[in-house]
Design a protein around this motif. Structure first.
Motif: not given
Length: 121
Positions: A6-7, A20, A115
């Motif tokens: 994830e980011s 996201l 995240t």
């Protein structure tokens, strides 16, 4: 080995937007569905949004009209567009995928590492 990364998390003020992303990588045959879950401190993990390989989408009531889930099949990526954020959206957001991997040739759940999303003024 399958991996979900994830980011896009961070700190935003109430009413602001955040997007996201989650990329699936590794050796797998098919992704049946991808989803976003979240877990706030002291609370159970809850499903936020899910999108199937056929494009069927479901949202938690608390995010309907504010969040949008989408996917890019070519990139094995799922997104969560978060608009009009609220302090109660603060949580660790986890990517989840139901995938059939070469190492486990039947549909199984895989999770990202999470995240942090913080909505605060």
């Amino acid at each position: 080995q399958v991996q979900l990364v994830e980011s896009g998390g961070g700190l935003v003020q109430p009413g602001e937007s955040l997007r996201l992303s989650c990329v699936a990588s590794g050796r797998f045959f098919v992704i049946s569905a991808m989803a976003w879950y979240r877990q706030a401190p002291g609370k159970q993990r809850e499903a936020v949004a899910v999108i199937t390989s056929g494009g069927v989408i479901n949202y938690a009531e608390s995010v309907k009209g504010r969040f949008t889930i989408s996917k890019d099949n070519a990139k094995n990526t799922v997104y969560l567009q978060m608009n009009n954020t609220k302090p109660e959206d603060t949580a660790v957001y986890y990517c989840n995928a139901v995938m059939t991997a070469t190492s486990r040739p039947y549909p199984s759940h895989y999770w990202g590492q999470g995240t942090q999303v913080t909505v605060s003024s």
